[in-house]
Design a protein around this motif. Structure first.
Motif: not given
Lengths: 115, 111
Positions: A16-29, A74-86
């Motif tokens: 049920g909680k929200d999570v944010e995951l962060r990604c820093d790509p290789i510079s220039g990609h 930078v990119s963020t992936l957000t999952i709202q209202r997390t479920q166990q299958e996530d």
């Protein structure tokens, strides 16, 4: 040079909680990808960015999932209202998109556990 | 829909032996990738195969691509324990940029 980095490396959250995951790509990609790796489903594509826009979101499993990319970096992936299958390892990759070749370089992943 | 299938899914072999992992895919593509994954680690790029008949070798590993048969092989020569890992092939879904992965082959090499 520095590779793709992701944070956090591990995340444990309650259903049920929200999570944010962060990604820093290789510079220039210019291209950035999110994948999910789970025991039952293998490696699944989630979303692809070219610059800041997302031409392909076809792999996002539900509207609880969203992602953004800013400054072509930078990119963020957000999952709202997390479920166990996530629960899975979320992998980010980036690509220089040289001459139409989309060789992807992967980060270490974020292991998400939803209790 | 592009599908990628690997076989075998599990492979246990002795050091010094040779073996081949197969990767079949269902639709036309001329770009195929092989990755290695160690337990708890991310994916490491091994080979990028760009055209029919492409062959690449690195140490004891050799990869080839036959686009007409829609088949790639990863051949292991005189296996050593350090090659134990899970190997994935992936196909570039032409025009779509995303990679479609096979199920992975878990390779265990016993001393």
């Amino acid at each position: 040079g520095a590779g793709v980095s992701q944070s956090p490396s591990n995340k444990v959250t309650e259903k049920g909680k929200d999570v944010e995951l962060r990604c820093d790509p290789i510079s220039g990609h210019t291209a950035l990808y999110w994948y999910r790796q789970s025991l039952g489903q293998g490696l699944e594509f989630l979303i692809y960015f070219q610059g800041n826009s997302a031409p392909d979101k076809s792999g996002l499993p539900s509207d609880r999932f969203s992602a953004e990319r800013t400054g072509g970096s930078v990119s963020t992936l957000t999952i709202q209202r997390t479920q166990q299958e996530d629960s899975a390892v979320y992998l980010c990759a980036s690509s220089p998109v040289r001459g139409g070749l989309y060789e992807q370089f992967f980060g270490p992943g974020t292991r998400l556990t939803v209790l | 829909e592009l599908k990628v299938e690997q076989n075998p899914l599990f492979l246990s072999m002795q050091e010094g032996k040779n073996y081949t992992i197969y990767c079949n895919y269902s639709t036309t593509s001329d770009r195929l990738y092989w990755y290695r994954q160690d337990p708890g680690k991310s994916l490491e790029s091994l080979f990028v195969l760009l055209s029919n008949g492409a062959v690449k070798q690195e140490g004891r590993l050799m990869a080839s691509l036959d686009t007409k048969a829609r088949l790639s092989t990863l051949h292991i020569t005189a296996a050593v324990h350090d090659l134990s890992a899970t190997y994935f092939c992936a196909v570039d879904n032409r025009g779509a940029q995303k990679l479609v992965f096979g199920q992975g082959t878990r390779l265990t090499i016993n001393p």
